[in-house]
Write a protein that holds these residues in place. Structure first.
Motif, PDB file in Angstrom:
ATOM      1  N   THR A 130       6.827 -10.716   5.345  1.00 38.64           N
ATOM      2  CA  THR A 130       6.706  -9.702   6.398  1.00 38.64           C
ATOM      3  C   THR A 130       5.568  -8.714   6.117  1.00 38.64           C
ATOM      4  O   THR A 130       5.288  -8.380   4.975  1.00 38.64           O
ATOM      5  N   THR A 131       4.925  -8.310   7.164  1.00 40.03           N
ATOM      6  CA  THR A 131       3.725  -7.460   7.049  1.00 40.03           C
ATOM      7  C   THR A 131       3.939  -6.181   6.245  1.00 40.03           C
ATOM      8  O   THR A 131       4.916  -5.478   6.429  1.00 40.03           O
ATOM      9  N   ARG A 132       2.985  -5.934   5.390  1.00 37.88           N
ATOM     10  CA  ARG A 132       3.005  -4.641   4.680  1.00 37.88           C
ATOM     11  C   ARG A 132       2.162  -3.651   5.475  1.00 37.88           C
ATOM     12  O   ARG A 132       0.947  -3.643   5.379  1.00 37.88           O
ATOM     13  N   TRP A 133       2.808  -2.848   6.259  1.00 36.24           N
ATOM     14  CA  TRP A 133       2.084  -1.879   7.089  1.00 36.24           C
ATOM     15  C   TRP A 133       1.376  -0.859   6.219  1.00 36.24           C
ATOM     16  O   TRP A 133       1.668  -0.742   5.028  1.00 36.24           O
ATOM     17  N   LEU A 134       0.490  -0.129   6.833  1.00 36.84           N
ATOM     18  CA  LEU A 134      -0.223   0.889   6.074  1.00 36.84           C
ATOM     19  C   LEU A 134       0.697   2.078   5.789  1.00 36.84           C
ATOM     20  O   LEU A 134       1.500   2.447   6.624  1.00 36.84           O
ATOM     21  N   THR A 135       0.554   2.632   4.624  1.00 42.99           N
ATOM     22  CA  THR A 135       1.315   3.840   4.309  1.00 42.99           C
ATOM     23  C   THR A 135       0.673   4.995   5.092  1.00 42.99           C
ATOM     24  O   THR A 135      -0.453   4.875   5.566  1.00 42.99           O
TER      25      THR A 135
END
Lengths: 171, 171
Positions: free
Chosen positions: B2-7
């Motif tokens: 699953t995508t690691r979104w931007l912090t």
DNA sequence: ACGGCTTGGTTCAAGTTTGAAACAAACCTA
DNA sequence: TAGGTTTGTTTCAAACTTGAACCAAGCCGT
């Protein structure tokens, strides 16, 4: 006064910066063109709209946030509208105004493209920087942007608090 | 996976960066267009040529240094040639090759425009950064560029040392 | 309420960029 | 050395950007 040329350090930084920004934009444009059929700017338009209240924004506000000219935005929105990702609506309170609204289709495209886009940004940018550098990049960017926006932001000087110059709330 | 979104930090940095790079390029383009009648890239072409041995470079090498496509360069050089700032010459050792040479007129234009350009870069960029930040900018830019050039640079892997892939010395 | 200034947005022509296709010369390799 | 692949460059059409010009509509002072 005679020109103050760039120091060797400045030259190196400047050239590295130019190269990096060109390469990065290219890579991102290519990825989005491939996977979403649109360049980075167009994706950004959808993205900004998606985060706005009711997914709508006046053209001028949109242009302001994206730091592009109104003319450029007009062209882009016309294309996006043709593709059905955005709809233009009239502004009730200001008959000059035009409001861009993200359609469900547009939102869907955005959602589908987002993961790939984030991956790209990550792998080409954030995966290569330390946490510290991410902070530095933000500060440097803010410093640069600030110097270039005096005009754009200053007119907003809130000596007329009762009058929103940016009518996001319109309609 | 699953995508690691931007912090949030990454998001802020990313947006600040996009804004800054857009604004900066715009400002520089406008200044050069005003004062030298050409956009930044075109100025850069003259600049790179001016620092090359004999003020000449093969198209491919030029494109490589500027991080642009050959097609884009062809167009730009055609324009510059029309304006008399650059001349195209055939490459003696490789009949496919084309060499761009900076003319005296081109050099003169460059010399005339350089001070204003440097002033602009200075006032919008370096005057706003600390010495430390200049170093940081260079490192960050190098890190980014490196990740995006694996292809362009790797083929050069010198397992064939006797054969220059970049024929700067041609003709 | 009229004229003038400003603002929001679009239009238009000219210039630039993109990416794929076309060419030609150079380089293999059997 | 003929044929196939790679390399250097240009060409072409479609897409995009720029900046000036334009047109409404709001705003303002008289």
């Amino acid at each position: 006064m005679t020109t103050r040329w760039l120091t060797p350090e400045e030259q190196r930084a400047w050239r590295a910066y130019i190269a990096a920004s060109l390469l990065l934009e290219d890579a991102i444009d290519r990825q989005l063109q491939q996977d979403a059929g649109m360049p980075h700017l167009y994706y950004s338009i959808l993205s900004v709209l998606s985060e706005s209240p009711e997914r709508r924004l006046r053209m001028t506000d949109l242009a302001e946030r994206l730091k592009i000219t109104r003319s450029r935005l007009t062209y882009a929105v016309t294309r996006l509208e043709k593709d059905g990702m955005v709809r233009r609506e009239a502004c009730r309170y200001d008959k000059r105004g035009s409001i861009a609204t993200l359609t469900d289709d547009g939102f869907a495209v955005l959602e589908r493209a987002a993961p790939g886009h984030v991956d790209t940004v990550r792998s080409f940018l954030f995966d290569r920087l330390s946490e510290e550098q991410v902070g530095q990049l933000e500060e440097i960017s803010m410093a640069i942007a600030q110097g270039l926006q005096e005009d754009g932001t200053r007119p907003a000087s809130d000596d007329v608090p009762w009058r929103r110059r940016s009518s996001t709330a319109c309609s």
